[in-house]
Motif scaffolding. Sequence first.
Motif, PDB file in Angstrom:
ATOM      1  N   PHE A   1       3.941  12.818   4.032  1.00  0.00           N
ATOM      2  CA  PHE A   1       4.803  13.971   3.838  1.00  0.00           C
ATOM      3  C   PHE A   1       4.696  14.170   2.580  1.00  0.00           C
ATOM      4  O   PHE A   1       5.560  13.503   1.563  1.00  0.00           O
ATOM      5  CB  PHE A   1       6.133  13.771   4.599  1.00  0.00           C
ATOM      6  N   LYS A   2       4.168  15.366   1.916  1.00  0.00           N
ATOM      7  CA  LYS A   2       4.116  15.321   0.541  1.00  0.00           C
ATOM      8  C   LYS A   2       5.015  16.470  -0.056  1.00  0.00           C
ATOM      9  O   LYS A   2       4.855  17.632   0.655  1.00  0.00           O
ATOM     10  CB  LYS A   2       2.641  15.789   0.125  1.00  0.00           C
ATOM     11  N   PRO A   3       5.877  16.354  -1.029  1.00  0.00           N
ATOM     12  CA  PRO A   3       6.385  17.349  -1.745  1.00  0.00           C
ATOM     13  C   PRO A   3       5.921  18.018  -2.933  1.00  0.00           C
ATOM     14  O   PRO A   3       5.790  17.636  -3.817  1.00  0.00           O
ATOM     15  CB  PRO A   3       7.710  16.384  -2.284  1.00  0.00           C
TER      16      PRO A   3
ATOM     17  N   GLU B   1      11.176   4.533 -12.175  1.00  0.00           N
ATOM     18  CA  GLU B   1      11.146   5.321 -13.421  1.00  0.00           C
ATOM     19  C   GLU B   1       9.787   5.973 -13.254  1.00  0.00           C
ATOM     20  O   GLU B   1       8.779   5.330 -13.236  1.00  0.00           O
ATOM     21  CB  GLU B   1      11.507   4.541 -14.623  1.00  0.00           C
ATOM     22  N   ARG B   2       9.641   7.122 -13.089  1.00  0.00           N
ATOM     23  CA  ARG B   2       8.546   7.919 -12.969  1.00  0.00           C
ATOM     24  C   ARG B   2       8.124   9.177 -13.933  1.00  0.00           C
ATOM     25  O   ARG B   2       7.397   9.968 -13.921  1.00  0.00           O
ATOM     26  CB  ARG B   2       8.272   8.466 -11.567  1.00  0.00           C
ATOM     27  N   GLY B   3       9.113   9.189 -15.041  1.00  0.00           N
ATOM     28  CA  GLY B   3       8.882  10.118 -15.872  1.00  0.00           C
ATOM     29  C   GLY B   3       9.795  11.190 -15.731  1.00  0.00           C
ATOM     30  O   GLY B   3      10.139  11.711 -14.623  1.00  0.00           O
TER      31      GLY B   3
ATOM     32  N   LEU C   1      11.101   2.734   2.274  1.00  0.00           N
ATOM     33  CA  LEU C   1      11.065   3.897   2.373  1.00  0.00           C
ATOM     34  C   LEU C   1      11.350   4.575   0.906  1.00  0.00           C
ATOM     35  O   LEU C   1      12.078   4.282   0.335  1.00  0.00           O
ATOM     36  CB  LEU C   1      12.316   4.293   3.213  1.00  0.00           C
ATOM     37  N   GLN C   2      10.595   5.610   0.433  1.00  0.00           N
ATOM     38  CA  GLN C   2      10.604   5.960  -0.810  1.00  0.00           C
ATOM     39  C   GLN C   2      11.410   7.453  -0.860  1.00  0.00           C
ATOM     40  O   GLN C   2      11.148   8.473   0.287  1.00  0.00           O
ATOM     41  CB  GLN C   2       8.926   6.301  -1.285  1.00  0.00           C
ATOM     42  N   ILE C   3      12.049   7.585  -1.576  1.00  0.00           N
ATOM     43  CA  ILE C   3      12.978   8.824  -2.096  1.00  0.00           C
ATOM     44  C   ILE C   3      12.167   9.353  -3.277  1.00  0.00           C
ATOM     45  O   ILE C   3      12.056   8.653  -4.350  1.00  0.00           O
ATOM     46  CB  ILE C   3      14.254   8.480  -2.260  1.00  0.00           C
TER      47      ILE C   3
ATOM     48  N   LEU D   1       0.777  -1.268  -0.036  1.00  0.00           N
ATOM     49  CA  LEU D   1       0.083  -0.018   0.037  1.00  0.00           C
ATOM     50  C   LEU D   1       0.941   1.330  -0.010  1.00  0.00           C
ATOM     51  O   LEU D   1       2.011   1.437   0.689  1.00  0.00           O
ATOM     52  CB  LEU D   1      -0.948  -0.105   1.195  1.00  0.00           C
ATOM     53  N   ARG D   2       0.592   2.193  -1.000  1.00  0.00           N
ATOM     54  CA  ARG D   2       1.304   3.566  -0.963  1.00  0.00           C
ATOM     55  C   ARG D   2       0.457   4.491  -0.300  1.00  0.00           C
ATOM     56  O   ARG D   2      -0.841   4.309  -0.460  1.00  0.00           O
ATOM     57  CB  ARG D   2       1.766   3.797  -2.473  1.00  0.00           C
ATOM     58  N   GLY D   3       0.886   5.750   0.076  1.00  0.00           N
ATOM     59  CA  GLY D   3       0.439   6.766   0.359  1.00  0.00           C
ATOM     60  C   GLY D   3       1.331   7.865   1.060  1.00  0.00           C
ATOM     61  O   GLY D   3       1.978   7.492   1.743  1.00  0.00           O
TER      62      GLY D   3
ATOM     63  N   LEU E   1       0.858   2.391  -8.676  1.00  0.00           N
ATOM     64  CA  LEU E   1      -0.263   3.192  -9.207  1.00  0.00           C
ATOM     65  C   LEU E   1      -1.067   3.724  -8.017  1.00  0.00           C
ATOM     66  O   LEU E   1      -1.038   3.250  -7.178  1.00  0.00           O
ATOM     67  CB  LEU E   1      -0.972   2.005  -9.944  1.00  0.00           C
ATOM     68  N   GLU E   2      -1.303   5.040  -8.667  1.00  0.00           N
ATOM     69  CA  GLU E   2      -2.182   5.993  -7.636  1.00  0.00           C
ATOM     70  C   GLU E   2      -3.704   5.603  -7.889  1.00  0.00           C
ATOM     71  O   GLU E   2      -4.221   5.283  -9.087  1.00  0.00           O
ATOM     72  CB  GLU E   2      -1.854   7.404  -7.854  1.00  0.00           C
ATOM     73  N   THR E   3      -4.368   5.234  -6.988  1.00  0.00           N
ATOM     74  CA  THR E   3      -5.803   5.145  -6.981  1.00  0.00           C
ATOM     75  C   THR E   3      -6.661   5.863  -6.141  1.00  0.00           C
ATOM     76  O   THR E   3      -6.116   6.251  -4.904  1.00  0.00           O
ATOM     77  CB  THR E   3      -6.307   3.597  -7.002  1.00  0.00           C
TER      78      THR E   3
HETATM   79  C1  PEP Z   1       4.768  10.191  -5.025  1.00  0.00           C
HETATM   80  O1  PEP Z   1       5.036   9.154  -5.447  1.00  0.00           O
HETATM   81  O2  PEP Z   1       3.728  10.509  -4.253  1.00  0.00           O
HETATM   82  C2  PEP Z   1       5.273  11.384  -5.668  1.00  0.00           C
HETATM   83  C3  PEP Z   1       5.528  12.572  -4.906  1.00  0.00           C
HETATM   84  O3  PEP Z   1       6.254  11.109  -6.721  1.00  0.00           O
HETATM   85  P1  PEP Z   1       7.390  11.757  -7.417  1.00  0.00           P
HETATM   86  O4  PEP Z   1       8.477  11.870  -6.472  1.00  0.00           O
HETATM   87  O5  PEP Z   1       7.687  10.916  -8.631  1.00  0.00           O
HETATM   88  O6  PEP Z   1       6.753  13.181  -8.216  1.00  0.00           O
END
Ligand code: PEP
Length: 327
Positions: free
Chosen positions: A124-126, A230-232, A175-177, A119-121, A291-293
Amino acid sequence: MLVTLRPEANRAAVERELVAHGLWVTRLEGSSRPALWVEPQSAQLAREDLLAIDGVESVAAPASAHPRIDAQPACVPFGPIRLGTGAPAVLIAGPCSVESPEQIRRIAERVAGLGVQLLRGGAFKPRTSPYAFQGHGEAALGWLRDAATAHALGVVTEVMSPADARLVASYADVLQIGSRNMQNFALLRAVAAEGRPILLKRGMSASVEEWLLAGEYCLHHGAPNVVFCERGIRGFDPSTRNLLDLGAVALLAHVHHQPVIVDPSHALGRRDLIPALSRAAIAAGAAGLMLETHDDPGSALSDGPQALTGPMLADLVREVAGHEEAP
Ligand code: PEP
Ligand code: MN
């Protein structure tokens, strides 16, 4: 790689043979011995095969700048599962932002029923704008963990600050960077020191070599493994949010033998094209998808236009990964 030829060698013939193997070759003029420079990433050919070519005297390869990444297996532990070559495609799904305990509980139940493993979410949002929703912080980490645990899902969430690394690691399996932080080396060090697998998103203007070196930072500072995402990247054309670089995915998967996944949501910015690019990502060598949902994308606090609806995600999971819905 520096390919030095015997004095009597027919340089044009050696060059033709190297090119026939798919290698990118440049003539080196002015050296005491006839020599050619071969781009190591241009094709996969063992050193012994190069040495076997008539006229080749020696092959010198510069030491890799990322030896730990080179030694990383193509399939690695990733929270509760394994990710990479030979393992079934891994699916990570969830909202862009964790908005409330109810929201994330509903989504966790829904995605678990589809066979999604993590599960992702974002807690702390950049966000590009300081006025946009910044995430619910530690409270959201708790909601995310509880929702995931209730459905035996792993948790992937982003760390934005070195000061939060310990806190996020106490809730998350991976942990996501984020893309905006791929070269935030102080953050890479702090996150790696937590000893959890890292999901390393590619910086939107980062070369593949810079991405691999960011991975090397993570392994050097204590992360057990790194999965590349890879996210573009930034393209010149705003028709899609970003430019999904599937060539880089193939290169990481098939040449560098790294565990790599694709996030088509942030690459495209629009939900309708996500199924097509998800199929393409798997075909290119991606070992999984993120995938975001959202249950009601129109009311999402972030990234609503790219959030897959429940039925869209269900169709995609069935099609791409061949997962059956849980009974
Ligand atoms: C995310 O996955 O929530 C996100 C902010 O992605 P990115 O760092 O690829 O923009
Ligand atoms: Mn998002």
